[in-house]
Design a protein around this motif. Structure first.
Motif: not given
Length: 372
Positions: A15-28
């Protein structure tokens, strides 16, 4: 078709990874890309000195039984071992090549063995300076024991030949840098053709620093490499006979994976990985940008740097850009300060997004936050 890959050990991580993607935020945790087949044929690249960082390899040792097995073998093969230094407080930060370079090599080959355990295979391999030893092993030319022997002999003799030498990267083409070297008092020479406009210089410390100061004053981007030796220069001439003698018993096999040399433009059949080859590897300028161009000419569009931290990603991108290669995939297995499981899972996602769909065994869960 666009693909998204998210690396997570549990639902909360997903969920965290999908949320970062949906918000356009870079994440490993996530990576995305177009499934254009770029990663169908991948070159594995192995860098040299300068990729080390404290803590490198530590998470990989704990996370992957395959990598741990390689580390255990090398612990008995390399002077000083590798497990203790990697898990200790120094963790690869020591500057001496006889200490640091075996650890870099260990992380490279342990990572490569982990990738192979997943069924991944390179289309070709290429190495930069020290990285050619790992490339030779992954290509099947040297056994792990033989490759460890080359690293131990090469790094030990390089330490003896150090004598106050220095190295630096210069943001100019090699021909321009050669002219600047000739105009600099003392001994400083071109050590590597890393990219079309990135050249490594080496030589006497004072001469090398004087060259760097003059070029920086002219607005040229330069960077000092963390090593007090001067490989690929006349400084190593005195140890080359001993290197040839120490490695005379090598029995290289024919490559099972194509190995593009960064020493010789057209290696003689049977001439790869011999004692004389490793003498030339230590003495001659590294022809890395030429090797990348040769791989691009074969249609390879994906390049993965295997090691503790990227030192070749930018040179590869610069070379491919100069060659007119559109939208290549250039990635790395390790990043300074990031536990290897995080970087490696992100790499698998990048390969999946840009290549055929990966059908991999379920990876070991990433370390918990308190272990990172």
């Amino acid at each position: 078709m666009e693909r998204l890959a998210v690396a997570a050990a549990d639902t909360a991580g997903l969920i965290e990874g999908l949320s970062f993607f949906a918000d356009g935020l870079a994440s490993p945790r996530w990576t995305a890309g177009r499934a254009d087949g770029a990663a169908a044929r991948t070159a594995w690249c192995f860098g040299g000195h300068g990729s080390q960082w404290p803590g490198m390899g530590r998470a990989l040792l704990d996370w992957s039984p395959v990598a741990a097995g390689v580390f255990a073998e090398l612990d008995a093969l390399l002077p000083g071992g590798v497990v203790g230094p990697l898990t200790g407080t120094a963790g690869g930060e020591a500057e001496g090549p006889e200490t640091t370079q075996p650890l870099i090599f260990a992380v490279q080959v342990a990572t490569a063995h982990w990738l192979r355990s997943l069924g991944l295979r390179p289309e070709a391999v290429v190495g930069h300076s020290l990285g050619e030893v790992a490339a030779a092993h992954v290509a099947g030319v040297l056994t792990l024991a033989e490759a460890a022997r080359v690293v131990a002999v090469r790094s030990g003799l390089l330490a003896r030949a150090a004598g106050g030498g220095a190295m630096a990267t210069v943001g100019l083409d090699r021909h321009t840098v050669e002219r600047h070297c000739e105009q600099t008092p003392g001994t400083v020479v071109v050590a590597a053709h890393t990219a079309p406009r990135e050249t490594v210089v080496t030589g006497e410390s004072d001469a090398t620093r004087a060259l760097v100061r003059r070029l920086e004053a002219e607005g040229v981007r330069c960077r000092t490499i963390r090593i007090n030796a001067a490989s690929h220069s006349p400084f190593v001439d005195g140890v080359l006979p001993e290197l040839r003698t120490a490695l005379a018993g090598l029995a290289p096999a024919a490559p099972r994976v194509p190995w593009v040399s960064t020493v010789d433009a057209a290696p003689e059949p049977g001439g790869l990985a011999t004692a004389d080859y490793w003498a030339r590897n230590l003495r001659r300028p590294v022809r890395f940008t030429q090797a990348v161009s040769a791989l691009a000419a074969r249609g390879i569009r994906a390049f993965v740097e295997i090691g503790p931290h990227p030192v070749l990603v930018r040179p590869v991108r610069d070379t491919l850009r100069a060659d007119g290669v559109a939208d290549p995939l250039v990635a790395a297995t390790g990043h300074r300060g990031t536990p290897e499981p995080v970087s490696l899972l992100r790499l698998l996602g990048a390969l999946h997004c840009r290549g055929p769909a990966l059908d991999l065994p379920r990876p070991t869960p990433e370390p918990s936050a308190d272990r990172e």
